[in-house]
Write a protein that holds these residues in place. Structure first.
Motif, mmCIF file in Angstrom:
data_model
loop_
_atom_site.group_PDB
_atom_site.id
_atom_site.type_symbol
_atom_site.label_atom_id
_atom_site.label_comp_id
_atom_site.label_asym_id
_atom_site.label_seq_id
_atom_site.Cartn_x
_atom_site.Cartn_y
_atom_site.Cartn_z
ATOM 1 N N CYS A 17 10.209 2.033 11.127
ATOM 2 C CA CYS A 17 10.274 1.391 9.821
ATOM 3 C C CYS A 17 10.858 2.376 8.818
ATOM 4 C CB CYS A 17 8.874 0.961 9.399
ATOM 5 S SG CYS A 17 8.766 0.529 7.657
ATOM 6 N N GLY A 19 10.486 2.331 5.700
ATOM 7 C CA GLY A 19 9.543 2.624 4.622
ATOM 8 C C GLY A 19 8.490 3.657 4.992
ATOM 9 N N CYS A 20 7.933 3.584 6.220
ATOM 10 C CA CYS A 20 6.787 4.445 6.552
ATOM 11 C C CYS A 20 7.013 5.268 7.815
ATOM 12 C CB CYS A 20 5.533 3.594 6.704
ATOM 13 S SG CYS A 20 5.622 2.443 8.086
ATOM 14 N N CYS A 29 8.491 -2.583 8.479
ATOM 15 C CA CYS A 29 7.303 -3.193 9.047
ATOM 16 C C CYS A 29 6.777 -4.224 8.034
ATOM 17 C CB CYS A 29 6.237 -2.139 9.349
ATOM 18 S SG CYS A 29 5.453 -1.431 7.895
ATOM 19 N N CYS A 32 5.386 -2.635 4.764
ATOM 20 C CA CYS A 32 6.397 -2.118 3.833
ATOM 21 C C CYS A 32 7.221 -3.251 3.229
ATOM 22 C CB CYS A 32 7.294 -1.099 4.522
ATOM 23 S SG CYS A 32 6.430 0.455 4.829
#
Ligand SMILES: [Zn+2]
Ligand SMILES: [Zn+2]
Length: 230
Positions: A17, A19-20, A29, A32
């Motif tokens: 992902c 974002g994370c 994900c 996110c």
């Protein structure tokens, strides 16, 4: 056993992902995706900043001259929004454009006064040395993704004629000076133009580019970025 689990999770979650950085079945994900820092409603119709009421001209932009009619951005430049920009710009992770960026960007155009019909989508250009280093212009990739969704042509009507300093380290006034005279047009432009960049900070780059497009013949210039600082 650990290897087995790793292989198994790779089958179901083939990537990480943006974002994370955890394994995910897509570029973001679910957590996110839900944490995307949407600008939402209401916002300033002129600069696109989130506001308490629907206004045209807010505390942030009423003292500023823009070379364009108005600005829109679906995301705030923070959290997952910032991670998306970095994944593309510095990570070269191109799938984020079609999967996340272009749909979000095209989405905010439907509420535009005058609708989402544009005669051309024009990306903010990169200096050739930056383009050579990065291998792509992120603004152009976003412009292509958006243009495909609104049935407008992408026209590469701007070029950088003077290398500028990175705007990140500069104040608002210094940003305007930094980009003054840095762009030129490639031939005449006409009609209603959508000018596209990755991040709106003070609007200095977009204003400068809009000024060049206007001199080249553009009628209306609206701007669209993925993110804006708030
Ligand atoms: Zn995530
Ligand atoms: Zn405003």
């Amino acid at each position: 056993m650990a290897i087995y689990l790793d292989v198994l999770s790779n089958l179901f979650y083939p990537q990480r992902c943006v974002g994370c950085d955890r394994r995910a079945s897509d570029v973001l994900c679910r957590g996110c995706f839900e944490a995307l820092p949407l600008v939402g409603h209401p916002f300033c119709g002129r600069c696109g900043a989130p506001t308490a009421f629907e206004v045209y001209g807010c505390g942030e932009c009423s003292t500023r001259d823009f070379g364009f009619e108005d600005a829109r951005a679906p995301l705030r430049y923070e959290g997952v929004g910032e991670e998306l920009v970095h994944a593309l710009k510095y990570g070269g992770y191109l799938p984020v454009v079609e999967k996340v960026m272009a749909p979000l960007m095209a989405g905010v155009l439907s509420g535009y006064p005058g609708g989402n019909r544009f005669d051309a989508v024009v990306p903010v250009p990169l200096h050739r040395s930056r383009l050579a280093k990065r291998g792509f212009n992120q603004a152009e990739l976003m412009a292509r993704g958006v243009a495909g969704r609104i049935n407008a042509p992408v026209l590469d009507k701007l070029k950088v004629v003077r290398r500028t300093r990175d705007q990140v380290e500069l104040s608002a006034g210094a940003r305007r000076t930094n980009v003054a005279g840095a762009f030129a047009s490639r031939g005449p432009v006409a009609g209603r133009i959508l000018l596209v960049d990755d991040v709106f900070t003070t609007g200095a780059t977009l204003s400068e580019c809009a000024g060049v497009l206007r001199k080249a013949g553009a009628g209306e210039i609206h701007t669209l970025t993925l993110c804006r600082t708030v």
